[in-house]
Design a protein around this motif. Sequence first.
Motif, PDB file in Angstrom:
ATOM      1  N   LEU A   1       0.815  -1.198   0.000  1.00  0.00           N
ATOM      2  CA  LEU A   1       0.000   0.000   0.000  1.00  0.00           C
ATOM      3  C   LEU A   1       0.857   1.261   0.000  1.00  0.00           C
ATOM      4  CD1 LEU A   1      -2.858  -1.077   2.428  1.00  0.00           C
ATOM      5  CD2 LEU A   1      -2.955  -0.882  -0.035  1.00  0.00           C
ATOM      6  N   TRP A   2       2.016   1.173   0.641  1.00  0.00           N
ATOM      7  CA  TRP A   2       2.926   2.322   0.660  1.00  0.00           C
ATOM      8  C   TRP A   2       3.336   2.682  -0.771  1.00  0.00           C
ATOM      9  CZ3 TRP A   2       4.571   5.969   3.936  1.00  0.00           C
ATOM     10  CH2 TRP A   2       5.676   6.726   3.561  1.00  0.00           C
ATOM     11  N   ARG A   3       3.673   1.669  -1.592  1.00  0.00           N
ATOM     12  CA  ARG A   3       4.086   1.928  -2.970  1.00  0.00           C
ATOM     13  C   ARG A   3       2.951   2.537  -3.796  1.00  0.00           C
ATOM     14  NH1 ARG A   3       6.369  -3.380  -5.391  1.00  0.00           N
ATOM     15  NH2 ARG A   3       4.661  -4.133  -4.169  1.00  0.00           N
ATOM     16  N   VAL A   4       1.738   2.114  -3.559  1.00  0.00           N
ATOM     17  CA  VAL A   4       0.606   2.606  -4.340  1.00  0.00           C
ATOM     18  C   VAL A   4       0.223   4.022  -3.938  1.00  0.00           C
ATOM     19  CG1 VAL A   4      -1.859   2.253  -4.840  1.00  0.00           C
ATOM     20  CG2 VAL A   4      -0.309   0.295  -4.755  1.00  0.00           C
ATOM     21  N   PHE A   5       0.093   4.280  -2.632  1.00  0.00           N
ATOM     22  CA  PHE A   5      -0.419   5.560  -2.159  1.00  0.00           C
ATOM     23  C   PHE A   5       0.651   6.536  -1.687  1.00  0.00           C
ATOM     24  CE2 PHE A   5      -3.959   2.567  -1.507  1.00  0.00           C
ATOM     25  CZ  PHE A   5      -4.893   3.171  -2.334  1.00  0.00           C
ATOM     26  N   GLY A   6       1.884   6.048  -1.446  1.00  0.00           N
ATOM     27  CA  GLY A   6       2.959   6.915  -1.012  1.00  0.00           C
ATOM     28  C   GLY A   6       2.840   7.383   0.427  1.00  0.00           C
ATOM     29  N   THR A   7       2.000   6.744   1.189  1.00  0.00           N
ATOM     30  CA  THR A   7       1.809   7.101   2.594  1.00  0.00           C
ATOM     31  C   THR A   7       1.293   5.876   3.351  1.00  0.00           C
ATOM     32  OG1 THR A   7       0.748   8.675   4.097  1.00  0.00           O
ATOM     33  CG2 THR A   7      -0.571   7.925   2.246  1.00  0.00           C
ATOM     34  N   HIS A   8       1.321   5.962   4.667  1.00  0.00           N
ATOM     35  CA  HIS A   8       0.803   4.871   5.484  1.00  0.00           C
ATOM     36  C   HIS A   8      -0.713   4.801   5.342  1.00  0.00           C
ATOM     37  CE1 HIS A   8       0.158   2.157   8.809  1.00  0.00           C
ATOM     38  NE2 HIS A   8      -0.697   3.025   9.329  1.00  0.00           N
ATOM     39  N   VAL A   9      -1.228   3.630   5.048  1.00  0.00           N
ATOM     40  CA  VAL A   9      -2.666   3.423   4.939  1.00  0.00           C
ATOM     41  C   VAL A   9      -3.068   2.460   6.053  1.00  0.00           C
ATOM     42  CG1 VAL A   9      -4.539   2.553   3.486  1.00  0.00           C
ATOM     43  CG2 VAL A   9      -2.603   3.746   2.445  1.00  0.00           C
ATOM     44  N   PRO A  10      -3.907   2.921   6.983  1.00  0.00           N
ATOM     45  CA  PRO A  10      -4.307   2.015   8.061  1.00  0.00           C
ATOM     46  C   PRO A  10      -5.207   0.899   7.531  1.00  0.00           C
ATOM     47  CG  PRO A  10      -5.492   4.103   8.223  1.00  0.00           C
ATOM     48  CD  PRO A  10      -4.503   4.237   7.102  1.00  0.00           C
ATOM     49  N   ILE A  11      -4.968  -0.290   8.021  1.00  0.00           N
ATOM     50  CA  ILE A  11      -5.781  -1.440   7.652  1.00  0.00           C
ATOM     51  C   ILE A  11      -6.644  -1.778   8.857  1.00  0.00           C
ATOM     52  CG2 ILE A  11      -5.752  -3.874   6.990  1.00  0.00           C
ATOM     53  CD1 ILE A  11      -3.039  -3.302   5.653  1.00  0.00           C
ATOM     54  N   ILE A  12      -7.925  -1.922   8.617  1.00  0.00           N
ATOM     55  CA  ILE A  12      -8.869  -2.206   9.698  1.00  0.00           C
ATOM     56  C   ILE A  12      -9.479  -3.581   9.469  1.00  0.00           C
ATOM     57  CG2 ILE A  12     -11.038  -1.486  10.749  1.00  0.00           C
ATOM     58  CD1 ILE A  12     -10.293   1.386   9.796  1.00  0.00           C
ATOM     59  N   LEU A  13      -9.484  -4.394  10.509  1.00  0.00           N
ATOM     60  CA  LEU A  13     -10.146  -5.696  10.445  1.00  0.00           C
ATOM     61  C   LEU A  13     -11.637  -5.444  10.589  1.00  0.00           C
ATOM     62  CD1 LEU A  13      -9.958  -8.780  10.371  1.00  0.00           C
ATOM     63  CD2 LEU A  13      -9.644  -8.740  12.842  1.00  0.00           C
ATOM     64  N   ASP A  14     -12.404  -5.811   9.571  1.00  0.00           N
ATOM     65  CA  ASP A  14     -13.821  -5.464   9.631  1.00  0.00           C
ATOM     66  C   ASP A  14     -14.539  -6.273  10.706  1.00  0.00           C
ATOM     67  OD1 ASP A  14     -15.862  -7.492   7.912  1.00  0.00           O
ATOM     68  OD2 ASP A  14     -13.717  -7.709   7.507  1.00  0.00           O
ATOM     69  N   TRP A  15     -15.567  -5.657  11.266  1.00  0.00           N
ATOM     70  CA  TRP A  15     -16.285  -6.211  12.412  1.00  0.00           C
ATOM     71  C   TRP A  15     -16.911  -7.561  12.092  1.00  0.00           C
ATOM     72  CZ3 TRP A  15     -16.153  -6.202  17.302  1.00  0.00           C
ATOM     73  CH2 TRP A  15     -17.224  -6.669  18.062  1.00  0.00           C
ATOM     74  N   TYR A  16     -17.493  -7.712  10.921  1.00  0.00           N
ATOM     75  CA  TYR A  16     -18.150  -8.962  10.547  1.00  0.00           C
ATOM     76  C   TYR A  16     -17.177 -10.139  10.619  1.00  0.00           C
ATOM     77  CZ  TYR A  16     -20.132 -12.632   7.641  1.00  0.00           C
ATOM     78  OH  TYR A  16     -20.556 -13.852   7.182  1.00  0.00           O
ATOM     79  N   HIS A  17     -16.008  -9.981  10.009  1.00  0.00           N
ATOM     80  CA  HIS A  17     -15.047 -11.081   9.989  1.00  0.00           C
ATOM     81  C   HIS A  17     -14.431 -11.341  11.364  1.00  0.00           C
ATOM     82  CE1 HIS A  17     -15.295 -10.315   5.609  1.00  0.00           C
ATOM     83  NE2 HIS A  17     -15.281 -11.628   5.598  1.00  0.00           N
ATOM     84  N   LEU A  18     -14.209 -10.292  12.133  1.00  0.00           N
ATOM     85  CA  LEU A  18     -13.699 -10.466  13.492  1.00  0.00           C
ATOM     86  C   LEU A  18     -14.702 -11.263  14.334  1.00  0.00           C
ATOM     87  CD1 LEU A  18     -11.703  -9.919  15.792  1.00  0.00           C
ATOM     88  CD2 LEU A  18     -12.781  -7.677  16.090  1.00  0.00           C
ATOM     89  N   LYS A  19     -15.959 -10.862  14.262  1.00  0.00           N
ATOM     90  CA  LYS A  19     -17.023 -11.548  15.006  1.00  0.00           C
ATOM     91  C   LYS A  19     -17.144 -13.010  14.579  1.00  0.00           C
ATOM     92  CE  LYS A  19     -21.619 -10.470  15.463  1.00  0.00           C
ATOM     93  NZ  LYS A  19     -22.809  -9.677  15.245  1.00  0.00           N
ATOM     94  N   LYS A  20     -17.098 -13.241  13.281  1.00  0.00           N
ATOM     95  CA  LYS A  20     -17.207 -14.592  12.736  1.00  0.00           C
ATOM     96  C   LYS A  20     -16.066 -15.477  13.233  1.00  0.00           C
ATOM     97  CE  LYS A  20     -17.691 -16.985   8.344  1.00  0.00           C
ATOM     98  NZ  LYS A  20     -17.756 -16.853   6.895  1.00  0.00           N
ATOM     99  N   LYS A  21     -14.845 -14.932  13.231  1.00  0.00           N
ATOM    100  CA  LYS A  21     -13.678 -15.708  13.664  1.00  0.00           C
ATOM    101  C   LYS A  21     -13.758 -16.028  15.153  1.00  0.00           C
ATOM    102  CE  LYS A  21      -9.633 -17.419  12.544  1.00  0.00           C
ATOM    103  NZ  LYS A  21      -9.427 -18.376  11.474  1.00  0.00           N
ATOM    104  N   VAL A  22     -14.135 -15.037  15.965  1.00  0.00           N
ATOM    105  CA  VAL A  22     -14.267 -15.271  17.407  1.00  0.00           C
ATOM    106  C   VAL A  22     -15.323 -16.348  17.667  1.00  0.00           C
ATOM    107  CG1 VAL A  22     -15.032 -14.244  19.597  1.00  0.00           C
ATOM    108  CG2 VAL A  22     -13.432 -12.995  18.133  1.00  0.00           C
ATOM    109  N   ASN A  23     -16.475 -16.226  17.020  1.00  0.00           N
ATOM    110  CA  ASN A  23     -17.534 -17.225  17.183  1.00  0.00           C
ATOM    111  C   ASN A  23     -17.068 -18.610  16.763  1.00  0.00           C
ATOM    112  OD1 ASN A  23     -20.156 -16.170  18.192  1.00  0.00           O
ATOM    113  ND2 ASN A  23     -19.866 -14.698  16.553  1.00  0.00           N
ATOM    114  N   GLY A  24     -16.377 -18.691  15.635  1.00  0.00           N
ATOM    115  CA  GLY A  24     -15.902 -19.978  15.133  1.00  0.00           C
ATOM    116  C   GLY A  24     -14.908 -20.644  16.066  1.00  0.00           C
TER     117      GLY A  24
END
Length: 154
Positions: A1-24
Motif C-alpha cells: 500500500l505504501w508503494r501505491v499511495f505513497g503514505t501509510h494506509v491504516p488497515i482495519i479488520l472489519d467487524w463482521y469477519h472479526l465476530k465470525k472468527k471469534v464465534n468460530g
Amino acid sequence: LWRVFGTHVPIILDWYHLKKKVNGLMSMMGLLKKIKEIHIKFILSLLWEGYLQECLLYIEKEIHPYKSREKHREHLIKYLEKHEEEIINYKKRQAVGKTIGSGRAENSVNLVIGKRQKKKACAWTPSGSKALAVLKTLELNDDWTKYWATQRAA
C-alpha cells in the motif's frame, strides 16, 4: 500500500469477519452452549470498544485451557494478537458514521471483477485481469467516452 499511495494506509479488520472468527474459534472449544455464549458476548463487547489487551487477559484468565480446548484457545489468542494493529474502537468509528465492514469493498470487487472474470472455464493472466478491471471501472464510473476521447487525442 505504501508503494501505491505513497503514505501509510491504516488497515482495519472489519467487524463482521472479526465476530465470525471469534464465534468460530469459541465454538470449537467444547464449552457448554450457555457458557460459550456468555464468553462470546463479553469478548465481543471488549473488542467492540477496542479493548484488545483486556480481551486477551480475559481469555487467558477466564477460559481455562483444558486439554480439549487448549489448541483453539491459543488459536484465538494468536489470531487477536496477529491483528492487534487492525482491531479498532468499532463503536466510536460507527458513531461518527464510518464503515466498520468490508461490504462496500467486496461489492465493488464483485462488480468490477467477479461477474466477468469468475465464470466457469475463464482463465485470466494477471495483466489481462488488471486491464479488464480498469475498463470495467471506467464503464461503471461513466468515464468510458471521456477516456477513449483522450486516448485518440494522444
